[in-house]
Structures are given as C-alpha cells and as structure tokens.
Scaffold this motif. Sequence first.
Motif, PDB file in Angstrom:
ATOM      1  N   CYS A 101       1.047  -1.220   0.154  1.00 53.23           N
ATOM      2  CA  CYS A 101       0.046  -0.205   0.037  1.00 53.23           C
ATOM      3  C   CYS A 101       0.902   1.298  -0.106  1.00 53.23           C
ATOM      4  CB  CYS A 101      -0.803   0.164   1.184  1.00 53.23           C
ATOM      5  SG  CYS A 101      -2.017   1.433   1.304  1.00 53.23           S
ATOM      6  N   GLY A 102       1.842   1.353   0.769  1.00 52.73           N
ATOM      7  CA  GLY A 102       2.848   2.525   0.936  1.00 52.73           C
ATOM      8  C   GLY A 102       3.677   2.531  -0.337  1.00 52.73           C
ATOM      9  N   ILE A 103       3.706   1.843  -1.296  1.00 54.82           N
ATOM     10  CA  ILE A 103       4.428   1.912  -2.495  1.00 54.82           C
ATOM     11  C   ILE A 103       3.686   2.303  -3.572  1.00 54.82           C
ATOM     12  CG2 ILE A 103       5.498   0.497  -4.403  1.00 54.82           C
ATOM     13  CD1 ILE A 103       6.824  -1.382  -2.384  1.00 54.82           C
ATOM     14  N   ALA A 104       2.280   1.811  -3.502  1.00 56.04           N
ATOM     15  CA  ALA A 104       1.186   2.532  -4.156  1.00 56.04           C
ATOM     16  C   ALA A 104       0.984   3.876  -3.997  1.00 56.04           C
ATOM     17  CB  ALA A 104      -0.168   1.561  -4.058  1.00 56.04           C
ATOM     18  N   VAL A 105       1.076   4.361  -2.803  1.00 59.16           N
ATOM     19  CA  VAL A 105       0.858   5.686  -2.408  1.00 59.16           C
ATOM     20  C   VAL A 105       2.003   6.501  -3.075  1.00 59.16           C
ATOM     21  CG1 VAL A 105       0.893   7.329  -0.700  1.00 59.16           C
ATOM     22  CG2 VAL A 105      -0.644   5.248  -0.372  1.00 59.16           C
ATOM     23  N   ASP A 106       3.089   5.856  -2.786  1.00 57.61           N
ATOM     24  CA  ASP A 106       4.391   6.799  -3.312  1.00 57.61           C
ATOM     25  C   ASP A 106       4.396   6.854  -4.894  1.00 57.61           C
ATOM     26  OD1 ASP A 106       5.554   6.829  -0.730  1.00 57.61           O
ATOM     27  OD2 ASP A 106       6.758   4.980  -1.098  1.00 57.61           O
ATOM     28  N   GLU A 107       3.884   5.771  -5.599  1.00 60.15           N
ATOM     29  CA  GLU A 107       3.619   5.665  -7.037  1.00 60.15           C
ATOM     30  C   GLU A 107       2.551   6.557  -7.678  1.00 60.15           C
ATOM     31  OE1 GLU A 107       6.145   1.974  -8.443  1.00 60.15           O
ATOM     32  OE2 GLU A 107       4.074   1.733  -8.132  1.00 60.15           O
ATOM     33  N   GLY A 108       1.637   7.124  -6.648  1.00 62.79           N
ATOM     34  CA  GLY A 108       0.597   7.935  -7.091  1.00 62.79           C
ATOM     35  C   GLY A 108      -0.878   7.083  -7.604  1.00 62.79           C
ATOM     36  N   TYR A 109      -0.790   5.670  -7.368  1.00 63.16           N
ATOM     37  CA  TYR A 109      -1.796   4.909  -7.711  1.00 63.16           C
ATOM     38  C   TYR A 109      -3.076   5.210  -6.647  1.00 63.16           C
ATOM     39  CZ  TYR A 109       0.800   2.074 -11.015  1.00 63.16           C
ATOM     40  OH  TYR A 109       1.712   1.766 -12.047  1.00 63.16           O
ATOM     41  N   ILE A 110      -2.670   5.337  -5.542  1.00 71.44           N
ATOM     42  CA  ILE A 110      -3.409   5.785  -4.278  1.00 71.44           C
ATOM     43  C   ILE A 110      -2.935   7.114  -4.122  1.00 71.44           C
ATOM     44  CG2 ILE A 110      -4.179   5.504  -1.867  1.00 71.44           C
ATOM     45  CD1 ILE A 110      -3.512   2.313  -2.336  1.00 71.44           C
ATOM     46  N   LYS A 111      -4.204   8.022  -4.060  1.00 72.33           N
ATOM     47  CA  LYS A 111      -3.673   9.367  -3.902  1.00 72.33           C
ATOM     48  C   LYS A 111      -3.436   9.964  -2.360  1.00 72.33           C
ATOM     49  CE  LYS A 111      -6.667  10.621  -7.808  1.00 72.33           C
ATOM     50  NZ  LYS A 111      -7.896  11.406  -8.020  1.00 72.33           N
ATOM     51  N   SER A 112      -4.174   9.021  -1.374  1.00 74.59           N
ATOM     52  CA  SER A 112      -3.798   9.553  -0.195  1.00 74.59           C
ATOM     53  C   SER A 112      -4.410   8.374   0.675  1.00 74.59           C
ATOM     54  CB  SER A 112      -4.737  10.815   0.334  1.00 74.59           C
ATOM     55  OG  SER A 112      -4.500  10.954   1.751  1.00 74.59           O
ATOM     56  N   VAL A 113      -3.974   8.076   1.805  1.00 77.84           N
ATOM     57  CA  VAL A 113      -4.516   7.094   2.744  1.00 77.84           C
ATOM     58  C   VAL A 113      -5.772   7.479   3.358  1.00 77.84           C
ATOM     59  CG1 VAL A 113      -2.301   5.934   3.247  1.00 77.84           C
ATOM     60  CG2 VAL A 113      -3.192   7.782   4.740  1.00 77.84           C
ATOM     61  N   ASP A 114      -5.936   8.980   3.196  1.00 78.43           N
ATOM     62  CA  ASP A 114      -7.240   9.416   3.593  1.00 78.43           C
ATOM     63  C   ASP A 114      -8.490   9.330   2.626  1.00 78.43           C
ATOM     64  OD1 ASP A 114      -6.562   9.906   6.535  1.00 78.43           O
ATOM     65  OD2 ASP A 114      -5.461  11.663   5.470  1.00 78.43           O
ATOM     66  N   ASP A 115      -8.264   8.880   1.417  1.00 76.23           N
ATOM     67  CA  ASP A 115      -9.020   8.489   0.401  1.00 76.23           C
ATOM     68  C   ASP A 115     -10.089   7.445   0.952  1.00 76.23           C
ATOM     69  OD1 ASP A 115      -7.699   9.917  -1.352  1.00 76.23           O
ATOM     70  OD2 ASP A 115      -6.881   8.576  -2.682  1.00 76.23           O
ATOM     71  N   VAL A 116     -11.231   7.786   0.586  1.00 77.36           N
ATOM     72  CA  VAL A 116     -12.430   6.723   0.876  1.00 77.36           C
ATOM     73  C   VAL A 116     -12.278   5.405   0.031  1.00 77.36           C
ATOM     74  CG1 VAL A 116     -13.800   8.253   2.021  1.00 77.36           C
ATOM     75  CG2 VAL A 116     -14.082   7.470  -0.456  1.00 77.36           C
ATOM     76  N   VAL A 117     -12.420   4.281   0.735  1.00 75.72           N
ATOM     77  CA  VAL A 117     -12.389   2.967  -0.023  1.00 75.72           C
ATOM     78  C   VAL A 117     -13.259   2.944  -1.274  1.00 75.72           C
ATOM     79  CG1 VAL A 117     -12.947   0.493  -0.033  1.00 75.72           C
ATOM     80  CG2 VAL A 117     -11.779   1.728   1.770  1.00 75.72           C
ATOM     81  N   THR A 118     -14.313   3.640  -1.360  1.00 76.62           N
ATOM     82  CA  THR A 118     -15.358   3.571  -2.380  1.00 76.62           C
ATOM     83  C   THR A 118     -14.726   4.174  -3.827  1.00 76.62           C
ATOM     84  OG1 THR A 118     -16.623   5.263  -1.635  1.00 76.62           O
ATOM     85  CG2 THR A 118     -17.514   3.229  -1.281  1.00 76.62           C
ATOM     86  N   ASP A 119     -13.685   4.999  -3.536  1.00 72.00           N
ATOM     87  CA  ASP A 119     -12.949   5.598  -4.605  1.00 72.00           C
ATOM     88  C   ASP A 119     -12.258   4.481  -5.582  1.00 72.00           C
ATOM     89  OD1 ASP A 119     -13.514   8.102  -3.855  1.00 72.00           O
ATOM     90  OD2 ASP A 119     -11.746   8.615  -3.321  1.00 72.00           O
ATOM     91  N   TYR A 120     -12.134   3.168  -4.881  1.00 73.57           N
ATOM     92  CA  TYR A 120     -11.469   2.201  -5.357  1.00 73.57           C
ATOM     93  C   TYR A 120     -12.129   1.152  -5.817  1.00 73.57           C
ATOM     94  CZ  TYR A 120      -7.490   5.459  -4.377  1.00 73.57           C
ATOM     95  OH  TYR A 120      -6.822   6.418  -4.194  1.00 73.57           O
TER      96      TYR A 120
END
Length: 398
Positions: free
Chosen positions: A141-160
């Motif tokens: 998950c941390g790597i996905a955040v670093d790479e911009g796949y996940i914008k923020s850990v405060d994104d809601v799950v329903t975004d994905y």
Amino acid sequence: MKFQLKIETGNTILFSLACVCSLLLTSCSVIRGYRADGQSGPDIYSFEHHVHDTIANGALTFSFPYAEQQAEWIDTLHFFNQGRRYKNVTLWEALKGKTDTQGVLVIHDDSIVYEHYVGDITIDRLGTVFSVSKSITSLLCGIAVDEGYIKSVDDVVTDYLPELKKKDPMWQKLTIRHLLDMRSGLDFDDTYSLRLKDLKRLNAMAKLNYGHNLMKQIRGLKFRCEPGKEYRYESMTTEILGVVVERATGKRYVDYLSEKVWQPLQMESPAVVNVDSRKHGVAHAFGGISTTMKDLAKIGRLYLNRGVWNGKRIVSEDWIRQTTDYSEDNDGYHFNWYNLSNIGADKAQYPGYYAHGIRGQVLYVNPYKRLIMVRMGKQDNTFASIPYVFEQLSNCGF
C-alpha cells in the motif's frame, strides 16, 4: 485458524446434535476447512495443499553472510519466561516451551549471528507467515501511495471499490487509513469459537480462509459502528486493503508484490500466496503469504534501513516513520505493524517493533541495535511472549 469440533462447558465436553445441525446448515466453509486442515486448523505448511499463486523472484539474489563470530553467548543467557518472571531458561527454552518453535534466525549488522532449526523447518523452506502478511500488504500500500496509484491514505475505499457505494452508506466513510489501523468498524471477528451463538461469525471467518469468492463476501459485509470510532483487530479489514491495492494499481496482488518487493529485495526464493479460487484469484492479503525465514528477514532489512534497499528507495521514509514510530495509541498498532507498547512492556531505551502472525510467526526489527529476528513455528499459546523475549534479547548483548 483452529477448529475443534466440541463444546466445553466447565469440565464437561459435549458435542451436541444442535451444534452439528447448525454447523451443517450455516457453514460449508467450516466443514471445508476441517476437511482440508483437520481439527487443529492450518499450520505453516498447509499452503502446499491449498490453491495459491507464485510470487516470482528475480535473477539477482542477495544473501545475508554469516558473521565470523557467531553469537553463541545467546544460548547462555537467562530470559523472562512467558509469565515475565525471571526463570533460568535459555532463549531456545523460552521460545520452545509450549510454542513448538521450528526456527529462530538473528541478523545483526547485516550478518547472520545466530540460527537454530528443529523439526521440518530449514532456512530455505517456505512456511506460511499468516498475519505477518498484513504487514507486507501495508508495505505494498505504501508503495502504491508513493507511485501515485493511491492519492492519499485518507481516500475513501469507494474511490477504488465503487460498487460498494450501493451497499451500506458506511462504506463511503471508510478510508484506507482506517484499514491500515484496524479501525474499519466492520461487523467481523477473527473468532474460532464453536459455541452455538458464535457459529455465524465462525462461518464468516471460515469463508475468509476457505471460501471461493471473497468479493461476494466483501459486498455482503455490514458495520458494527462508524469507521474510525474504535480499534478492533480483524482480518477482513486487511483483505479489503489488498483488493484496494489491486484496483488502484490495475495489477494482481501477486504480480505487484513480485515487481515491487520480491524482485527489488533480491529474494532468494519464489514465495506463494493463497487465493480464494482459480476462478476469482483474489489473494489472501490478510494472512496467505508463505516464504522462507531469510527472505522474510529482508522485509525487516528494508524497514531497518528506512525504506532503502542497497541504495535504492523502495518505499518512502515517511511511510516507514508512520508505521514504526513508537506510540501507545491504537494499542501500539499502526499501518499493520506493532510496537512493544501493546504487550505492556515499559518503553526500552532502544525499542523495536514487529509483525506478528498466528502460531507465533514473528518478524522483529530494532533499528537502534541493527537487529532483525525471525521466528517460525507450528504453535504459540501466548500471543506476546515471543516479541517480548526478542526485545529482551536486543537489550542483552548487542
């Protein structure tokens, strides 16, 4: 998991017809698990007869060298026993006891200084690390955040997972941070009780481990409280995190883990992860990874070096900091790792942190002492004794 087909009331052991009927009516997954793994549930080698995918390693491998001076003095030390009173026991005696420890590996300053194996384990044999897998999913998950796949850990799950918007409205309040810190509010328990009143929850846990369609199970989940309100450890939360990583990256869990961790960390062996079925292929991100002791230690080496592997940044230092900084809030559990506050130990001058799985699979890291310790075994009847012993060892002679 541990399944025992009996009900205990005081000193009387009953196996009631009502229990049998309820079990058969509500829990095909319980029966499937019992048939697959027997009364005691899965052990570290059960993956060999379960459906799994391979986590490929690369052509380049890294091996921890053996230190010229082995830490033979470890076997002469006296440790706290599981009751945390001093007792004249060695490290191996402290860890063996009722825990059926198979192997212990200690790495100091990038070199193996101590190892001990019994039974079926070897340094190269794959074993399931159970919920240590949660800590590895957090790394992904941390790597996905670093790479911009996940914008923020405060994104809601329903975004994905947008299909969940049509379900319980609580889904739109659930964030990735809630998943990482076990504050999802989901109505789910890691229960292994066969009491009649617990069969529904046991069935849900059995489905997670033995069901053939995890996404169907996720879509049917309910909430016990609003996300973020309280901490409660349960495995479904990390399973959802694994699906979020897959959806965000557009890659299978097994492929992303191979590309971003197994190959860059120069693992010496391919690993495997259990999946729900060949048809659906949803990885058991909560507890299905099987790897070797020395490759598991490399996850520890990455964290010890604040996210850098041999000069290459794998995950951001900020992610490591958020994961491992000592804190007593959330029962010492952050981003799917523990610090020693969760077992009541006073904060050491140089504290470590650890990943933990059922049956006492432990990856312990102490960056101050440049220490990595791994324990794998078939059983552990006390949740916190092994990390506690490792913390004591880190303050003895290093």
